[in-house]
Write an enzyme that holds these catalytic residues in place. Structure first.
Site, PDB file in Angstrom:
ATOM      1  N   TYR A   8      43.319 -13.311  -2.206  1.00  0.00           N
ATOM      2  CA  TYR A   8      42.727 -13.482  -0.761  1.00  0.00           C
ATOM      3  C   TYR A   8      42.848 -12.143   0.148  1.00  0.00           C
ATOM      4  O   TYR A   8      41.982 -11.933   0.890  1.00  0.00           O
ATOM      5  CB  TYR A   8      43.419 -14.616  -0.230  1.00  0.00           C
ATOM      6  CG  TYR A   8      42.956 -15.093   1.055  1.00  0.00           C
ATOM      7  CD1 TYR A   8      42.084 -15.975   1.342  1.00  0.00           C
ATOM      8  CD2 TYR A   8      43.879 -14.999   2.036  1.00  0.00           C
ATOM      9  CE1 TYR A   8      41.723 -16.330   2.574  1.00  0.00           C
ATOM     10  CE2 TYR A   8      43.488 -15.168   3.365  1.00  0.00           C
ATOM     11  CZ  TYR A   8      42.443 -16.001   3.573  1.00  0.00           C
ATOM     12  OH  TYR A   8      42.374 -16.351   4.867  1.00  0.00           O
ATOM     13  N   LYS A  34      40.158  -9.883   2.179  1.00  0.00           N
ATOM     14  CA  LYS A  34      40.269  -9.760   3.478  1.00  0.00           C
ATOM     15  C   LYS A  34      40.453  -8.130   3.788  1.00  0.00           C
ATOM     16  O   LYS A  34      39.687  -7.616   4.616  1.00  0.00           O
ATOM     17  CB  LYS A  34      41.073 -10.398   4.201  1.00  0.00           C
ATOM     18  CG  LYS A  34      40.961 -12.027   4.088  1.00  0.00           C
ATOM     19  CD  LYS A  34      39.599 -12.468   4.733  1.00  0.00           C
ATOM     20  CE  LYS A  34      39.784 -13.869   4.792  1.00  0.00           C
ATOM     21  NZ  LYS A  34      38.356 -14.210   5.403  1.00  0.00           N
TER      22      LYS A  34
HETATM   23  P1  NAP Z   1      38.215 -24.380   6.547  1.00  0.00           P
HETATM   24  O1  NAP Z   1      38.321 -25.228   7.474  1.00  0.00           O
HETATM   25  O2  NAP Z   1      38.279 -24.673   5.180  1.00  0.00           O
HETATM   26  O3  NAP Z   1      37.010 -23.941   6.633  1.00  0.00           O
HETATM   27  C1  NAP Z   1      35.921 -22.833   5.710  1.00  0.00           C
HETATM   28  C2  NAP Z   1      34.646 -23.066   5.758  1.00  0.00           C
HETATM   29  O4  NAP Z   1      33.774 -22.350   4.984  1.00  0.00           O
HETATM   30  C3  NAP Z   1      34.268 -24.611   5.535  1.00  0.00           C
HETATM   31  O5  NAP Z   1      33.262 -25.087   6.235  1.00  0.00           O
HETATM   32  C4  NAP Z   1      33.671 -24.677   4.107  1.00  0.00           C
HETATM   33  O6  NAP Z   1      32.781 -25.574   3.587  1.00  0.00           O
HETATM   34  C5  NAP Z   1      33.110 -23.236   4.242  1.00  0.00           C
HETATM   35  N1  NAP Z   1      32.471 -22.566   2.775  1.00  0.00           N
HETATM   36  C6  NAP Z   1      33.615 -22.516   1.670  1.00  0.00           C
HETATM   37  N2  NAP Z   1      32.859 -21.841   0.692  1.00  0.00           N
HETATM   38  C7  NAP Z   1      31.749 -21.646   1.235  1.00  0.00           C
HETATM   39  C8  NAP Z   1      30.523 -20.805   0.802  1.00  0.00           C
HETATM   40  N3  NAP Z   1      30.290 -20.585  -0.558  1.00  0.00           N
HETATM   41  N4  NAP Z   1      29.278 -20.979   1.441  1.00  0.00           N
HETATM   42  C9  NAP Z   1      29.206 -21.509   2.752  1.00  0.00           C
HETATM   43  N5  NAP Z   1      30.224 -21.968   3.238  1.00  0.00           N
HETATM   44  C10 NAP Z   1      31.535 -22.024   2.543  1.00  0.00           C
HETATM   45  O7  NAP Z   1      39.052 -23.066   6.712  1.00  0.00           O
HETATM   46  P2  NAP Z   1      39.337 -22.166   8.029  1.00  0.00           P
HETATM   47  O8  NAP Z   1      40.715 -21.770   8.473  1.00  0.00           O
HETATM   48  O9  NAP Z   1      38.411 -22.735   9.329  1.00  0.00           O
HETATM   49  O10 NAP Z   1      38.645 -20.954   7.706  1.00  0.00           O
HETATM   50  C11 NAP Z   1      37.571 -20.051   8.113  1.00  0.00           C
HETATM   51  C12 NAP Z   1      37.824 -18.594   8.096  1.00  0.00           C
HETATM   52  O11 NAP Z   1      38.971 -18.108   8.534  1.00  0.00           O
HETATM   53  C13 NAP Z   1      37.724 -18.149   6.221  1.00  0.00           C
HETATM   54  O12 NAP Z   1      37.311 -17.015   6.255  1.00  0.00           O
HETATM   55  C14 NAP Z   1      39.372 -17.845   6.095  1.00  0.00           C
HETATM   56  O13 NAP Z   1      39.619 -17.106   5.049  1.00  0.00           O
HETATM   57  C15 NAP Z   1      39.717 -17.444   7.641  1.00  0.00           C
HETATM   58  N6  NAP Z   1      41.181 -17.461   8.015  1.00  0.00           N
HETATM   59  C16 NAP Z   1      41.804 -18.588   8.163  1.00  0.00           C
HETATM   60  C17 NAP Z   1      43.215 -18.733   8.354  1.00  0.00           C
HETATM   61  C18 NAP Z   1      43.909 -20.124   8.821  1.00  0.00           C
HETATM   62  O14 NAP Z   1      45.345 -19.903   8.574  1.00  0.00           O
HETATM   63  N7  NAP Z   1      43.203 -21.074   8.749  1.00  0.00           N
HETATM   64  C19 NAP Z   1      43.965 -17.366   8.700  1.00  0.00           C
HETATM   65  C20 NAP Z   1      43.205 -16.136   8.653  1.00  0.00           C
HETATM   66  C21 NAP Z   1      41.929 -16.347   8.301  1.00  0.00           C
HETATM   67  P3  NAP Z   1      33.460 -26.960   2.847  1.00  0.00           P
HETATM   68  O15 NAP Z   1      34.530 -27.445   3.950  1.00  0.00           O
HETATM   69  O16 NAP Z   1      32.392 -27.673   2.821  1.00  0.00           O
HETATM   70  O17 NAP Z   1      34.089 -26.378   1.516  1.00  0.00           O
END
Ligand code: NAP
Length: 252
Positions: free
Chosen positions: A159, A163
Site C-alpha cells: 500500500y 502511494k
Molecule cells: P473507502 O471508504 O473504502 O472508499 C474507497 C472507494 O474506492 C470505495 O468507493 C470503493 O468502492 C472504491 N473502489 C475500490 N476499488 C475500486 C476500483 N477498482 N474501481 C473503482 N472504485 C473502486 O476508503 P477511503 O478511506 O474513503 O479511501 C479513499 C482513498 O483515500 C483511497 O485511495 C485510500 O487509499 C486513501 N486514504 C485513506 C485513508 C484512511 O485512513 N481512510 C488514509 C490515507 C489515504 P467499494 O466500496 O464498492 O469497494
C-alpha cells in the site's frame, strides 16, 4: 480576515471511488460548491451505495460504474462523462483498497491488486483526460496519496509503495503539463474513519490515535477541505505538491 468562498459552478468533476468514505465526502463538498459531480464506483460492487450518495447530493450528481484498474472501462467512463457534460474540469483519483501482511507473506495477487487499483487506476484515468484538458487548456487533477507514503507502515509495504508511486507520478506529470492552465497535485490523508479501516482491530486504531498529535483519527470532513482547496482558483499556483491533513502525524 475575508474567508475565501470556493465557487466551482460551471465545473464538472469526476471522483473515482466516490460511493464511500473520502470520495463520497469530496463529491458532496464539490456539489455544495456548485460543481456537477460524477460518482464512480467499481464494477464489482452493487450500485446501491453510489445511488445513495447521488440521491443525497441531488440532481447535480450522476453515477458511473467502472473498475479504474481496467483500461477499457476507464475509457468508457471518460467517454460517458464527456458525452453527458461536454467537459471535465476536475479529476479526483481516489479509488482505493487496503490489505495488510508482512512483506514475506504478501501474496502476489494482493501486491498486483493494490498496484492495479491505486497506481494503474490513477494512470489510466489521468491519461484518459489529459488530451481533453490540453485542448481546453484547463483542468485540475487531484491524486490521493497517504501520509503512510512518507512514514511507512509495517504490514502495508504494498500500500505505501503504491502511494509513493502516486506521489512521484504526480510530480512528473506536473512537470510535463508545464505552463498550461492545468495542475496536478496530491492529497495525503492521515488515518480517517472510513470503511477502509474496517478490518483494523480496535487496539491498533487506539495506537494510531495515540500517535497523532491532534489526538483523534480524522473524520471525512477533516479531509475534504484539502480537495476543495486544490480544485479552487486559490490553488492555481500549486503544482506537483502534496498537502496532508493528518493531525500532525507527519510533517511533509
Ligand atoms: P473507502 O471508504 O473504502 O472508499 C474507497 C472507494 O474506492 C470505495 O468507493 C470503493 O468502492 C472504491 N473502489 C475500490 N476499488 C475500486 C476500483 N477498482 N474501481 C473503482 N472504485 C473502486 O476508503 P477511503 O478511506 O474513503 O479511501 C479513499 C482513498 O483515500 C483511497 O485511495 C485510500 O487509499 C486513501 N486514504 C485513506 C485513508 C484512511 O485512513 N481512510 C488514509 C490515507 C489515504 P467499494 O466500496 O464498492 O469497494
Amino acid at each position: 480576515m475575508t474567508l475565501l468562498k470556493t465557487d466551482l459552478s460551471g465545473k464538472t468533476a469526476l471522483i473515482t471511488g466516490a460511493s464511500s468514505g473520502i470520495g463520497r465526502g469530496v463529491a458532496k463538498a464539490f456539489a455544495e460548491c456548485g460543481a456537477k459531480v460524477v460518482i464512480n464506483y467499481p464494477t464489482s460492487a452493487e450500485s446501491a451505495s453510489a445511488n445513495e450518495a447521488a440521491e443525497e447530493i441531488g440532481p447535480s450528481a450522476v453515477t458511473t460504474c467502472a473498475n479504474v484498474s481496467v483500461e477499457d472501462e476507464v475509457t468508457s467512463m471518460i467517454n460517458f462523462v464527456l458525452g453527458e457534460f461536454g467537459q471535465l474540469d476536475i479529476l479526483v483519483n481516489n479509488a482505493g483498497i487496503a490489505r495488510s501482511a508482512p512483506v514475506e507473506n504478501i501474496p502476489t495477487s494482493d501486491w498486483n491488486d493494490i498496484f492495479s487499483i491505486h497506481v494503474n487506476g490513477t494512470f489510466f484515468c489521468t491519461r484518459a483526460v489529459l488530451n481533453h484538458m490540453y485542448e481546453r487548456n484547463s483542468g485540475r487533477i487531484i491524486n490521493t496519496a497517504s501520509q503512510l507514503a512518507y512514514k511507512g507502515a509495517p504490514g502495508f509495504a504494498h500500500y505505501t509503495a503504491a502511494k509513493g508511486a502516486i506521489l512521484s507520478f504526480t510530480r512528473s506529470l506536473a512537470l510535463e503539463i508545464g505552463d498550461r492552465n492545468i495542475s496536478a497535485n496530491c492529497v495525503a490523508p492521515g488515518a480517517t474513519m472510513t470503511p477502509i479501516l474496517g478490518d483494523v482491530p480496535e487496539n491498533i486504531l487506539n495506537d494510531i490515535q495515540a500517535g497523532i498529535p491532534r489526538g483523534k483519527l480524522a473524520e471525512v470532513d477533516d479531509i475534504v477541505g484539502s480537495y476543495v482547496f486544490l480544485a479552487s482558483d486559490a490553488a492555481g499556483h500549486f503544482r506537483g505538491q502534496c498537502i496532508s491533513p493528518n493531525g500532525g502525524d507527519v510533517f511533509l
